[in-house]
Design a protein around this motif. Structure first.
Motif, PDB file in Angstrom:
ATOM      1  N   CYS A 133      -6.874  -2.083  36.708  1.00 22.80           N
ATOM      2  CA  CYS A 133      -7.599  -3.277  36.258  1.00 22.80           C
ATOM      3  C   CYS A 133      -8.221  -3.060  34.875  1.00 22.80           C
ATOM      4  O   CYS A 133      -8.056  -3.890  33.975  1.00 22.80           O
ATOM      5  CB  CYS A 133      -8.677  -3.635  37.280  1.00 22.80           C
ATOM      6  SG  CYS A 133      -9.647  -5.102  36.851  1.00 22.80           S
ATOM      7  N   TYR A 134      -8.892  -1.936  34.697  1.00 21.77           N
ATOM      8  CA  TYR A 134      -9.524  -1.620  33.410  1.00 21.77           C
ATOM      9  C   TYR A 134      -8.483  -1.448  32.300  1.00 21.77           C
ATOM     10  O   TYR A 134      -8.729  -1.812  31.146  1.00 21.77           O
ATOM     11  CB  TYR A 134     -10.369  -0.354  33.524  1.00 21.77           C
ATOM     12  CG  TYR A 134     -11.643  -0.512  34.323  1.00 21.77           C
ATOM     13  CD1 TYR A 134     -12.053  -1.760  34.796  1.00 21.77           C
ATOM     14  CD2 TYR A 134     -12.443   0.583  34.627  1.00 21.77           C
ATOM     15  CE1 TYR A 134     -13.208  -1.902  35.531  1.00 21.77           C
ATOM     16  CE2 TYR A 134     -13.614   0.455  35.359  1.00 21.77           C
ATOM     17  CZ  TYR A 134     -13.987  -0.793  35.810  1.00 21.77           C
ATOM     18  OH  TYR A 134     -15.142  -0.928  36.547  1.00 21.77           O
ATOM     19  N   THR A 135      -7.342  -0.873  32.663  1.00 18.53           N
ATOM     20  CA  THR A 135      -6.265  -0.687  31.686  1.00 18.53           C
ATOM     21  C   THR A 135      -5.774  -2.026  31.163  1.00 18.53           C
ATOM     22  O   THR A 135      -5.644  -2.231  29.944  1.00 18.53           O
ATOM     23  CB  THR A 135      -5.087   0.083  32.312  1.00 18.53           C
ATOM     24  OG1 THR A 135      -5.518   1.394  32.673  1.00 18.53           O
ATOM     25  CG2 THR A 135      -3.930   0.189  31.339  1.00 18.53           C
ATOM     26  N   ILE A 136      -5.508  -2.937  32.076  1.00 11.88           N
ATOM     27  CA  ILE A 136      -4.994  -4.262  31.688  1.00 11.88           C
ATOM     28  C   ILE A 136      -6.030  -5.026  30.871  1.00 11.88           C
ATOM     29  O   ILE A 136      -5.696  -5.631  29.831  1.00 11.88           O
ATOM     30  CB  ILE A 136      -4.590  -5.062  32.940  1.00 11.88           C
ATOM     31  CG1 ILE A 136      -3.397  -4.389  33.629  1.00 11.88           C
ATOM     32  CG2 ILE A 136      -4.240  -6.503  32.568  1.00 11.88           C
ATOM     33  CD1 ILE A 136      -3.026  -4.988  34.967  1.00 11.88           C
TER      34      ILE A 136
ATOM     35  N   TYR B 191      -3.122   6.917  21.512  1.00  4.49           N
ATOM     36  CA  TYR B 191      -1.667   6.737  21.428  1.00  4.49           C
ATOM     37  C   TYR B 191      -1.188   5.766  22.500  1.00  4.49           C
ATOM     38  O   TYR B 191      -1.738   5.707  23.604  1.00  4.49           O
ATOM     39  CB  TYR B 191      -0.949   8.079  21.581  1.00  4.49           C
ATOM     40  CG  TYR B 191      -0.992   8.926  20.330  1.00  4.49           C
ATOM     41  CD1 TYR B 191       0.004   8.821  19.353  1.00  4.49           C
ATOM     42  CD2 TYR B 191      -2.018   9.831  20.121  1.00  4.49           C
ATOM     43  CE1 TYR B 191      -0.034   9.599  18.206  1.00  4.49           C
ATOM     44  CE2 TYR B 191      -2.065  10.610  18.967  1.00  4.49           C
ATOM     45  CZ  TYR B 191      -1.073  10.494  18.019  1.00  4.49           C
ATOM     46  OH  TYR B 191      -1.120  11.267  16.886  1.00  4.49           O
ATOM     47  N   ILE B 192      -0.137   5.041  22.177  1.00  3.74           N
ATOM     48  CA  ILE B 192       0.403   4.044  23.115  1.00  3.74           C
ATOM     49  C   ILE B 192       0.987   4.703  24.363  1.00  3.74           C
ATOM     50  O   ILE B 192       1.078   4.068  25.427  1.00  3.74           O
ATOM     51  CB  ILE B 192       1.472   3.168  22.410  1.00  3.74           C
ATOM     52  CG1 ILE B 192       1.753   1.923  23.264  1.00  3.74           C
ATOM     53  CG2 ILE B 192       2.736   3.977  22.129  1.00  3.74           C
ATOM     54  CD1 ILE B 192       2.558   0.865  22.539  1.00  3.74           C
ATOM     55  N   PHE B 193       1.364   5.978  24.247  1.00  4.39           N
ATOM     56  CA  PHE B 193       1.904   6.683  25.417  1.00  4.39           C
ATOM     57  C   PHE B 193       0.868   6.770  26.539  1.00  4.39           C
ATOM     58  O   PHE B 193       1.228   6.876  27.707  1.00  4.39           O
ATOM     59  CB  PHE B 193       2.345   8.090  25.029  1.00  4.39           C
ATOM     60  CG  PHE B 193       3.328   8.123  23.900  1.00  4.39           C
ATOM     61  CD1 PHE B 193       4.557   7.476  24.005  1.00  4.39           C
ATOM     62  CD2 PHE B 193       3.036   8.789  22.721  1.00  4.39           C
ATOM     63  CE1 PHE B 193       5.461   7.496  22.970  1.00  4.39           C
ATOM     64  CE2 PHE B 193       3.944   8.820  21.673  1.00  4.39           C
ATOM     65  CZ  PHE B 193       5.150   8.171  21.795  1.00  4.39           C
ATOM     66  N   VAL B 194      -0.408   6.733  26.184  1.00  8.42           N
ATOM     67  CA  VAL B 194      -1.460   6.767  27.201  1.00  8.42           C
ATOM     68  C   VAL B 194      -1.366   5.521  28.078  1.00  8.42           C
ATOM     69  O   VAL B 194      -1.464   5.593  29.306  1.00  8.42           O
ATOM     70  CB  VAL B 194      -2.855   6.856  26.550  1.00  8.42           C
ATOM     71  CG1 VAL B 194      -3.952   6.812  27.612  1.00  8.42           C
ATOM     72  CG2 VAL B 194      -2.971   8.125  25.712  1.00  8.42           C
ATOM     73  N   THR B 195      -1.161   4.387  27.447  1.00  9.29           N
ATOM     74  CA  THR B 195      -1.076   3.129  28.189  1.00  9.29           C
ATOM     75  C   THR B 195       0.158   3.092  29.088  1.00  9.29           C
ATOM     76  O   THR B 195       0.072   2.718  30.262  1.00  9.29           O
ATOM     77  CB  THR B 195      -1.049   1.938  27.217  1.00  9.29           C
ATOM     78  OG1 THR B 195      -2.235   1.950  26.412  1.00  9.29           O
ATOM     79  CG2 THR B 195      -0.974   0.623  27.968  1.00  9.29           C
TER      80      THR B 195
ATOM     81  N   VAL C 229      -7.756   1.665  25.512  1.00  9.15           N
ATOM     82  CA  VAL C 229      -7.498   1.815  26.950  1.00  9.15           C
ATOM     83  C   VAL C 229      -8.180   3.040  27.540  1.00  9.15           C
ATOM     84  O   VAL C 229      -8.869   2.958  28.557  1.00  9.15           O
ATOM     85  CB  VAL C 229      -5.985   1.842  27.228  1.00  9.15           C
ATOM     86  CG1 VAL C 229      -5.711   2.319  28.652  1.00  9.15           C
ATOM     87  CG2 VAL C 229      -5.379   0.467  27.025  1.00  9.15           C
ATOM     88  N   TYR C 230      -8.002   4.198  26.913  1.00  8.86           N
ATOM     89  CA  TYR C 230      -8.525   5.420  27.519  1.00  8.86           C
ATOM     90  C   TYR C 230     -10.035   5.382  27.696  1.00  8.86           C
ATOM     91  O   TYR C 230     -10.553   5.799  28.737  1.00  8.86           O
ATOM     92  CB  TYR C 230      -8.136   6.656  26.701  1.00  8.86           C
ATOM     93  CG  TYR C 230      -8.642   7.931  27.337  1.00  8.86           C
ATOM     94  CD1 TYR C 230      -7.934   8.519  28.384  1.00  8.86           C
ATOM     95  CD2 TYR C 230      -9.840   8.511  26.951  1.00  8.86           C
ATOM     96  CE1 TYR C 230      -8.408   9.661  29.015  1.00  8.86           C
ATOM     97  CE2 TYR C 230     -10.323   9.658  27.570  1.00  8.86           C
ATOM     98  CZ  TYR C 230      -9.604  10.224  28.598  1.00  8.86           C
ATOM     99  OH  TYR C 230     -10.092  11.347  29.227  1.00  8.86           O
TER     100      TYR C 230
END
Length: 221
Positions: A29-32, A101-105, A43-44
């Motif tokens: 939920c927090y990620t989105i 970095y986008i890889f985290v998402t 995001v992180y």
């Protein structure tokens, strides 16, 4: 006594799985929300605390396998949990430079989809003794897409962090010292990346075998 022991086991596993489900659902939920509001760079920061708690709590699953509380073999549970802990604590938490970095998402979304499905499946199984067929299918199918994307994201993060590890020399131990031992975190990460070559095919094959067994069993019941 056996019945009491079985009841305690089911109660414990039920609580564990639902707590883990809530934790990963929170991370998802927090990620989105962070992704939609401020982009992948934010995001992180939005998910750090629930991620650290939920992923670290998964250490219990290694113990579950060792003592026979669950059927999952240690040979598949151990590399999955230790690998994720290394990414979570050894890279993301230890090197803030990697957090935007986008890889985290992409990594978090894959982890969350797999874990929200998995923990809700086992939560229902332990709590109610059954699971709906659609959840069974999701439990043994989401990894087909999420596992490869998650692995690529992990490798990209492990590669991205290399220059930061080398420049900072964090967690390195140089000679001479009283232990007469040296350790280079940079090369430990390179070794970690090399382990993907034998481990990833083994884990994917194991999950494919689990899927065939579970879905074929569901068709006969």
């Amino acid at each position: 006594m056996a019945a009491d022991g079985s009841m305690v086991r089911r109660l414990y596993l039920s609580i564990y799985n639902w707590v883990a489900f809530i934790g990963w659902a929170q991370v998802l939920c927090y990620t989105i929300l962070a992704l939609l509001d401020k982009g992948h760079e934010a995001v992180y920061a939005a998910i750090e605390r629930p991620l650290l708690f939920t992923q670290t709590a998964a250490i219990l699953e290694i113990l579950h396998s060792i003592v026979g509380l669950v059927r999952s073999p240690v040979s598949s549970t151990l590399p999955q949990i230790t690998g994720r802990l290394f990414i979570t604590w050894g890279i993301l938490w230890s090197f803030p430079e990697t957090q935007s970095y986008i890889f985290v998402t992409s990594l978090l979304i894959c982890w969350c989809i797999i874990e929200v499905t998995r923990y809700s499946f086992y939560g229902m199984k332990e709590s109610f003794g059954f699971t709906p067929s659609w959840l069974l299918w999701l439990r043994y199918s989401t990894f087909i897409a999420c596992f490869p994307v998650g692995v690529v994201s992990e490798i990209c993060l492990a590669y991205t962090v290399l220059p930061f590890m080398k420049a900072s020399e964090k967690y390195c131990l140089r000679m001479p010292n009283k232990w007469n031992f040296s350790f280079n975190y940079f090369y430990a990460n390179v070794f970690f990346m090399a382990l993907y070559v034998p481990v990833v095919p083994y884990l994917f094959h194991h999950m494919i075998a689990q899927r065939k067994k579970a879905l074929s069993k569901a068709k006969t019941t």
